[in-house]
Design an enzyme around this catalytic site. Sequence first.
Site, PDB file in Angstrom:
ATOM      1  N   ASP A  23      40.995  44.164  45.129  1.00 20.14           N
ATOM      2  CA  ASP A  23      42.096  44.996  45.214  1.00 20.14           C
ATOM      3  C   ASP A  23      41.861  46.457  45.573  1.00 20.14           C
ATOM      4  O   ASP A  23      42.194  47.427  44.899  1.00 20.14           O
ATOM      5  CB  ASP A  23      42.603  45.214  43.736  1.00 20.14           C
ATOM      6  CG  ASP A  23      44.172  45.686  43.585  1.00 20.14           C
ATOM      7  OD1 ASP A  23      44.958  45.728  44.666  1.00 20.14           O
ATOM      8  OD2 ASP A  23      44.380  46.254  42.579  1.00 20.14           O
TER       9      ASP A  23
ATOM     10  N   ASN B 268      32.059  42.856  38.805  1.00 20.27           N
ATOM     11  CA  ASN B 268      33.334  43.004  38.082  1.00 20.27           C
ATOM     12  C   ASN B 268      34.229  41.746  38.287  1.00 20.27           C
ATOM     13  O   ASN B 268      34.362  41.036  39.389  1.00 20.27           O
ATOM     14  CB  ASN B 268      34.387  44.158  38.748  1.00 20.27           C
ATOM     15  CG  ASN B 268      35.617  44.272  38.266  1.00 20.27           C
ATOM     16  OD1 ASN B 268      35.818  44.775  37.066  1.00 20.27           O
ATOM     17  ND2 ASN B 268      36.625  43.847  38.970  1.00 20.27           N
ATOM     18  N   GLU B 269      34.877  41.133  37.179  1.00 22.23           N
ATOM     19  CA  GLU B 269      36.033  40.073  37.120  1.00 22.23           C
ATOM     20  C   GLU B 269      35.490  38.914  38.010  1.00 22.23           C
ATOM     21  O   GLU B 269      36.168  38.507  38.820  1.00 22.23           O
ATOM     22  CB  GLU B 269      37.222  40.570  37.766  1.00 22.23           C
ATOM     23  CG  GLU B 269      37.697  41.769  36.773  1.00 22.23           C
ATOM     24  CD  GLU B 269      39.387  41.937  37.195  1.00 22.23           C
ATOM     25  OE1 GLU B 269      39.620  41.960  38.381  1.00 22.23           O
ATOM     26  OE2 GLU B 269      40.008  42.636  36.379  1.00 22.23           O
TER      27      GLU B 269
ATOM     28  N   ASN C 191      38.577  43.339  30.957  1.00 24.22           N
ATOM     29  CA  ASN C 191      39.743  44.096  31.523  1.00 24.22           C
ATOM     30  C   ASN C 191      41.017  43.048  30.985  1.00 24.22           C
ATOM     31  O   ASN C 191      40.920  41.873  31.040  1.00 24.22           O
ATOM     32  CB  ASN C 191      39.572  43.801  32.926  1.00 24.22           C
ATOM     33  CG  ASN C 191      38.358  44.504  33.443  1.00 24.22           C
ATOM     34  OD1 ASN C 191      37.844  45.250  32.955  1.00 24.22           O
ATOM     35  ND2 ASN C 191      38.347  44.444  35.022  1.00 24.22           N
TER      36      ASN C 191
ATOM     37  N   TYR D 109      45.289  42.932  30.705  1.00 24.78           N
ATOM     38  CA  TYR D 109      46.600  43.343  31.308  1.00 24.78           C
ATOM     39  C   TYR D 109      47.573  42.742  30.404  1.00 24.78           C
ATOM     40  O   TYR D 109      48.715  42.500  30.869  1.00 24.78           O
ATOM     41  CB  TYR D 109      46.812  43.258  32.589  1.00 24.78           C
ATOM     42  CG  TYR D 109      45.846  44.047  33.642  1.00 24.78           C
ATOM     43  CD1 TYR D 109      46.280  45.206  34.014  1.00 24.78           C
ATOM     44  CD2 TYR D 109      44.545  43.671  33.610  1.00 24.78           C
ATOM     45  CE1 TYR D 109      45.528  46.237  34.676  1.00 24.78           C
ATOM     46  CE2 TYR D 109      43.592  44.632  34.615  1.00 24.78           C
ATOM     47  CZ  TYR D 109      44.051  45.975  34.643  1.00 24.78           C
ATOM     48  OH  TYR D 109      43.489  46.599  35.428  1.00 24.78           O
TER      49      TYR D 109
ATOM     50  N   TYR E  18      50.453  42.427  33.661  1.00 24.27           N
ATOM     51  CA  TYR E  18      50.428  41.000  34.553  1.00 24.27           C
ATOM     52  C   TYR E  18      50.981  39.774  33.614  1.00 24.27           C
ATOM     53  O   TYR E  18      51.487  39.053  34.236  1.00 24.27           O
ATOM     54  CB  TYR E  18      49.074  40.949  35.124  1.00 24.27           C
ATOM     55  CG  TYR E  18      48.583  41.747  36.373  1.00 24.27           C
ATOM     56  CD1 TYR E  18      49.284  41.878  37.286  1.00 24.27           C
ATOM     57  CD2 TYR E  18      47.523  42.369  36.099  1.00 24.27           C
ATOM     58  CE1 TYR E  18      49.213  42.543  38.417  1.00 24.27           C
ATOM     59  CE2 TYR E  18      47.319  43.486  36.996  1.00 24.27           C
ATOM     60  CZ  TYR E  18      47.981  43.485  38.441  1.00 24.27           C
ATOM     61  OH  TYR E  18      47.660  44.279  39.246  1.00 24.27           O
TER      62      TYR E  18
ATOM     63  N   GLU F 204      39.187  47.998  31.643  1.00 21.00           N
ATOM     64  CA  GLU F 204      40.453  48.256  32.482  1.00 21.00           C
ATOM     65  C   GLU F 204      41.471  47.632  31.605  1.00 21.00           C
ATOM     66  O   GLU F 204      41.691  46.553  31.018  1.00 21.00           O
ATOM     67  CB  GLU F 204      40.581  47.080  33.692  1.00 21.00           C
ATOM     68  CG  GLU F 204      39.788  47.702  34.940  1.00 21.00           C
ATOM     69  CD  GLU F 204      39.814  46.833  35.851  1.00 21.00           C
ATOM     70  OE1 GLU F 204      40.886  46.093  36.289  1.00 21.00           O
ATOM     71  OE2 GLU F 204      38.806  46.740  36.705  1.00 21.00           O
TER      72      GLU F 204
ATOM     73  N   TRP G 139      42.569  51.782  33.501  1.00 17.27           N
ATOM     74  CA  TRP G 139      42.778  51.507  34.905  1.00 17.27           C
ATOM     75  C   TRP G 139      44.191  52.016  35.228  1.00 17.27           C
ATOM     76  O   TRP G 139      45.132  51.686  34.903  1.00 17.27           O
ATOM     77  CB  TRP G 139      42.660  49.955  35.117  1.00 17.27           C
ATOM     78  CG  TRP G 139      42.578  49.871  36.576  1.00 17.27           C
ATOM     79  CD1 TRP G 139      43.717  49.173  37.494  1.00 17.27           C
ATOM     80  CD2 TRP G 139      41.312  49.980  37.345  1.00 17.27           C
ATOM     81  NE1 TRP G 139      43.081  48.986  38.782  1.00 17.27           N
ATOM     82  CE2 TRP G 139      41.701  49.626  38.939  1.00 17.27           C
ATOM     83  CE3 TRP G 139      39.916  50.123  37.029  1.00 17.27           C
ATOM     84  CZ2 TRP G 139      41.028  49.225  39.691  1.00 17.27           C
ATOM     85  CZ3 TRP G 139      39.128  50.367  38.273  1.00 17.27           C
ATOM     86  CH2 TRP G 139      39.662  50.014  39.612  1.00 17.27           C
TER      87      TRP G 139
ATOM     88  N   LYS H 170      48.272  52.529  39.307  1.00 19.00           N
ATOM     89  CA  LYS H 170      48.051  52.334  38.007  1.00 19.00           C
ATOM     90  C   LYS H 170      47.201  53.571  37.525  1.00 19.00           C
ATOM     91  O   LYS H 170      46.905  53.887  36.228  1.00 19.00           O
ATOM     92  CB  LYS H 170      47.045  51.144  37.559  1.00 19.00           C
ATOM     93  CG  LYS H 170      47.837  49.949  37.657  1.00 19.00           C
ATOM     94  CD  LYS H 170      47.061  48.701  36.992  1.00 19.00           C
ATOM     95  CE  LYS H 170      47.966  47.425  37.437  1.00 19.00           C
ATOM     96  NZ  LYS H 170      47.989  46.960  38.838  1.00 19.00           N
TER      97      LYS H 170
HETATM   98  C1  E8X Z   1      44.579  45.605  39.199  1.00 22.84           C
HETATM   99  C2  E8X Z   1      43.171  45.418  38.874  1.00 22.84           C
HETATM  100  C3  E8X Z   1      42.503  45.936  39.995  1.00 22.84           C
HETATM  101  O1  E8X Z   1      42.876  46.901  40.766  1.00 22.84           O
HETATM  102  C4  E8X Z   1      41.032  46.013  39.786  1.00 22.84           C
HETATM  103  O2  E8X Z   1      40.114  46.213  40.891  1.00 22.84           O
HETATM  104  C5  E8X Z   1      40.331  44.706  39.175  1.00 22.84           C
HETATM  105  C6  E8X Z   1      42.772  44.122  38.557  1.00 22.84           C
HETATM  106  C7  E8X Z   1      43.558  43.467  37.481  1.00 22.84           C
HETATM  107  C8  E8X Z   1      43.447  41.912  37.616  1.00 22.84           C
HETATM  108  N1  E8X Z   1      41.349  44.423  37.847  1.00 22.84           N
HETATM  109  O3  E8X Z   1      45.378  44.453  39.617  1.00 22.84           O
HETATM  110  O4  E8X Z   1      45.340  46.768  38.808  1.00 22.84           O
HETATM  111  C9  E8X Z   1      44.243  41.339  36.515  1.00 22.84           C
HETATM  112  C10 E8X Z   1      44.265  39.749  36.430  1.00 22.84           C
HETATM  113  C11 E8X Z   1      45.323  39.455  35.458  1.00 22.84           C
HETATM  114  C12 E8X Z   1      45.476  38.127  35.398  1.00 22.84           C
END
Ligand code: E8X
Length: 636
Positions: A178, A440-441, A496, A498, A502, A533, A578, A597
Amino acid sequence: MYPIENASRAIELLDGLWDFKLDHGEALAEHWESRFPDDAEKLYVPASYNDQREDPAYRNHTGKAWYQRFCTIPAFYQGQRLFLRFDAVTHDAVIYLNGKKITEHRGGFLPFEVEITDYVSAGETFRLTVCSDNRIDHSTLPVGNEEGTAFFGSDNAQVPAVQAAKKHRGTVNLPNFDFFNYAGIQRHVRLYTTPMSYIKDITLVPDIRKKASGHDGILHYEIELAGPKCTTRDRIAEPLHQESDIRTEELKLNLCVEILDADGEVVARAVGSRKGTLCIPDAVLWEPYPGTPYLYTVRVRYGKDEYSEKTGIRTVAVEGTRFLINGKPFYFKGFGKHEDFYIHGRGTDDVLNVKDISLLHWIGANSFRTSHYPYAEEMYRLCDEEGIVIIDETPAVGIGAGPHMDPYTFPIKDYHKTVLHDLIQRDKNHPSVIMWSMGNEPDTENFPESAYEYWRELYAFTHKEDPADRPVTFVCCQNDYTRDLVTRTMDVVCINRYYGWYNLSGDLDSAVYAWEQELDFWAAQGKPVMVTEYGCDTLPGFHGSVAEMWTEEFQKEYYRRIDEVFDTRSFFIGEHLWAFADFNTIQGVYRADGNRKGLFTRERRPKLAAHWLKDRWHTIPNFGYKSDGQSTPVQK
Ligand code: E8X
């Protein structure tokens, strides 16, 4: 080593206007490396090329882009070694000198260099051509999306973009991450010199030795030398020591390592050996701001060469559920960031770095993560000086392809190791760097066993590679943490999350509930946990009497409610929001002018929540917030 200028080394910065042209597949046949097209345009280096011209082709280009300029080697460089150093070309690069390929490099965020002493002579002008390539796929870091999920499912083959992409590399070239896929020569290019015998690398590992009252600083050093061996008989300009110092039959290396304090006084000195340990009596430690980020200078002299590196005396360790800096439990307050700004794109921007550190001080932050790639070296040097703590991340973002495909079958593991090796090699001596983030992730939920195998191997590798053996982690995506097998095995659990954005969108009561549930799970794991995050898109200037999603009031309320949960958990060792500032992304239905964000706008104005956060963070100390370090705190 970062290029420096001193009595024995010179630098010519090759920043400025270069000839530039996007390659739509014709360069190879037309031999652009030898004959640059006449209709090339001028572009500034260093900066991403994407936003420099009003042409959608620049903005959206995937593939190769070519740069050229002429350089002259000053005649007075005669007798010196010459190196070309690229701080970063994104993502891949091939370098040509007078039409001849001299090196190539994979990966867009780490430096590479090539010695050109044998290719050019002092006084000569040469043509330097750079071919950069920003294509991403399952074999690159960051990872590109090969499935074309942004299109129309089974009808994909007919979509013009898919057809175009297939011509290129047989894959659709969309980021699986992203942030905008900015590209080109994004960091400095330098020509630098060294004497024929020179210092190739310096490794410094600090430690603290307690004594009856206070402590001494310990610095283990190891020097790598190159070129013809210099001994004391070589009689350099300034003899470093007396012939009588030579105790063995063999001549000693003409090598001297000194530590200077901030006043320039020599406080420790070693002569003749490439490897050893120095002691700084009653050393002043490096502490994050508002403590004193005290720096010593390590000055190495070898024959006619000299190199000085600033470093700090500090230790880092994970003990139980605490993260210790200099033996004291540290609490992380800060952000995930990006290298991102108007027009420059991801280009090196020292003014912006200074401004961002100033804003970190203003808001009471003490740390950030280099999400999602290693940043320009100038930023780490600044953080050493300014006492900002860094979690240093590789570009391994986007390892995942949905529930039906095991991403650990992607051909990236060996390359990922190379990146970890190069990252550690670049950043090992920075006191500001206190933990490595391998990525990351990634997907750790759909293929938990494969994920475990992959990341545990890399975890062991990273520990082995770092001479200072800092803590190692990776950053876990919002997931079913009970299925995830590997996040819980990291030195620090970095998550991370949300809840409230989300998922459970706008419902902060439920978000708080979800956090409580999850933290109950982590409490049982016996690891330090931090959030790397959490956040919500927020449009500056958009207000509501009711705190609803996208308003500035919602962002403040989101952090206020969730931070209350963190404060009740003693094993919870830090909060990284974040994001630091709004940043550019690929266009999309979730992105109104990028990701919003940020606690600051892209131009660095604080949003409402930033003021609230400033009040919060200025009352949270760097050390001892969750425990006094003496006893195991009571866990909720
Ligand atoms: C977002 C962040 C993104 O910008 C970052 O690079 C990595 C993201 C959220 C993932 N993490 O979207 O603002 C959320 C997954 C939710 C199910």
